[in-house]
Scaffold this motif. Structure first.
Motif, PDB file in Angstrom:
ATOM      1  N   PHE A 114       0.807  -1.329   0.178  1.00  0.00           N
ATOM      2  CA  PHE A 114       0.236   0.045  -0.027  1.00  0.00           C
ATOM      3  C   PHE A 114       1.018   1.167  -0.155  1.00  0.00           C
ATOM      4  N   GLU A 115       2.283   1.055  -0.248  1.00  0.00           N
ATOM      5  CA  GLU A 115       3.223   2.402  -0.019  1.00  0.00           C
ATOM      6  C   GLU A 115       2.587   3.244   1.183  1.00  0.00           C
ATOM      7  N   ALA A 116       2.915   2.662   2.161  1.00  0.00           N
ATOM      8  CA  ALA A 116       2.771   3.602   3.023  1.00  0.00           C
ATOM      9  C   ALA A 116       3.519   4.177   3.845  1.00  0.00           C
ATOM     10  N   ASP A 117       3.615   5.039   4.245  1.00  0.00           N
ATOM     11  CA  ASP A 117       4.569   5.828   5.437  1.00  0.00           C
ATOM     12  C   ASP A 117       4.476   5.482   6.667  1.00  0.00           C
ATOM     13  N   GLY A 118       3.393   4.622   6.974  1.00  0.00           N
ATOM     14  CA  GLY A 118       3.759   3.845   8.749  1.00  0.00           C
ATOM     15  C   GLY A 118       2.617   2.941   8.421  1.00  0.00           C
ATOM     16  N   ILE A 119       2.053   2.663   9.881  1.00  0.00           N
ATOM     17  CA  ILE A 119       1.082   1.217   9.932  1.00  0.00           C
ATOM     18  C   ILE A 119       0.941   0.776  11.112  1.00  0.00           C
ATOM     19  N   VAL A 120      -0.067   1.185  10.921  1.00  0.00           N
ATOM     20  CA  VAL A 120      -0.826   0.343  12.846  1.00  0.00           C
ATOM     21  C   VAL A 120      -1.438  -0.476  12.813  1.00  0.00           C
ATOM     22  N   GLY A 121      -0.212  -2.065  13.616  1.00  0.00           N
ATOM     23  CA  GLY A 121      -0.912  -3.337  13.432  1.00  0.00           C
ATOM     24  C   GLY A 121      -2.532  -3.244  14.698  1.00  0.00           C
ATOM     25  N   ALA A 122      -3.166  -4.721  14.075  1.00  0.00           N
ATOM     26  CA  ALA A 122      -4.185  -5.134  14.814  1.00  0.00           C
ATOM     27  C   ALA A 122      -3.394  -5.958  15.869  1.00  0.00           C
ATOM     28  N   TYR A 123      -3.707  -6.557  17.072  1.00  0.00           N
ATOM     29  CA  TYR A 123      -3.482  -7.242  18.089  1.00  0.00           C
ATOM     30  C   TYR A 123      -4.931  -8.360  18.800  1.00  0.00           C
ATOM     31  N   ARG A 124      -4.206  -9.196  19.027  1.00  0.00           N
ATOM     32  CA  ARG A 124      -5.054  -9.811  20.093  1.00  0.00           C
ATOM     33  C   ARG A 124      -4.190  -9.784  21.415  1.00  0.00           C
ATOM     34  N   ALA A 125      -5.836  -9.791  22.122  1.00  0.00           N
ATOM     35  CA  ALA A 125      -5.760 -10.069  23.931  1.00  0.00           C
ATOM     36  C   ALA A 125      -5.732 -11.798  23.855  1.00  0.00           C
TER      37      ALA A 125
END
Length: 157
Positions: A114-125
């Protein structure tokens, strides 16, 4: 020539206060990554007993521990880590969390696609005490269930 996912330029920052056992678990997950990060920084945010004296020597050979004394909180520790980094990408990992194998590969594949400049990942509890992974619908108090809401609306950033 563009970098491939297998030769990423990634540094990892792990802010921590005490809990050397959890830091070692987090480091174990980081060290299992493909691609391997170039640098790993554990930011000791004012632990009562310095983390550098508590961590297994095998981990200490693979990361750099930076001591902040007195501790100033997770945000300030992350900023100290950012200052130490020299790679194109910085990945943050809380000391009480861990990555599954190939986490960085997946995240960086997405960032490149996605040619991203940054990314926030998902998480699992994950909750459980026997060593088995147990997922349940009831979420204990204090567990963030909507990360974007927490970070950008609730003031977590």
């Amino acid at each position: 020539m563009a970098e491939s996912v297998d030769d990423e330029n990634i540094d990892v920052v792990i802010p921590a206060r005490g809990r050397a056992d959890l830091v070692e678990r987090a480091l174990g997950g980081v060290l299992s990554q493909t691609p391997a990060p170039r640098n790993i920084f554990v930011i000791d945010d004012g632990s009562t007993v310095p983390l550098a004296s508590c961590l297994n020597s095998g981990f200490l050979e693979r990361c750099r521990v930076i001591r902040c004394d007195p501790g100033q909180g997770g945000g300030a520790a992350r900023n100290v880590g950012i200052e130490a980094c020299s790679s194109e990408w910085i990945a943050f990992l809380d000391s009480d969390d861990w990555w599954q194998p190939r986490h960085l590969h997946s995240v960086m594949s997405c960032a490149r696609a996605f040619e991203a400049d940054g990314i926030v990942g998902a998480y699992r509890a994950v909750f459980g005490g026997s060593g088995d992974l147990v997922y349940r619908s009831g979420v204990p108090s204090g567990v963030v269930t909507d990360f974007a809401e927490y970070m950008f609306v609730g003031g977590g950033l």
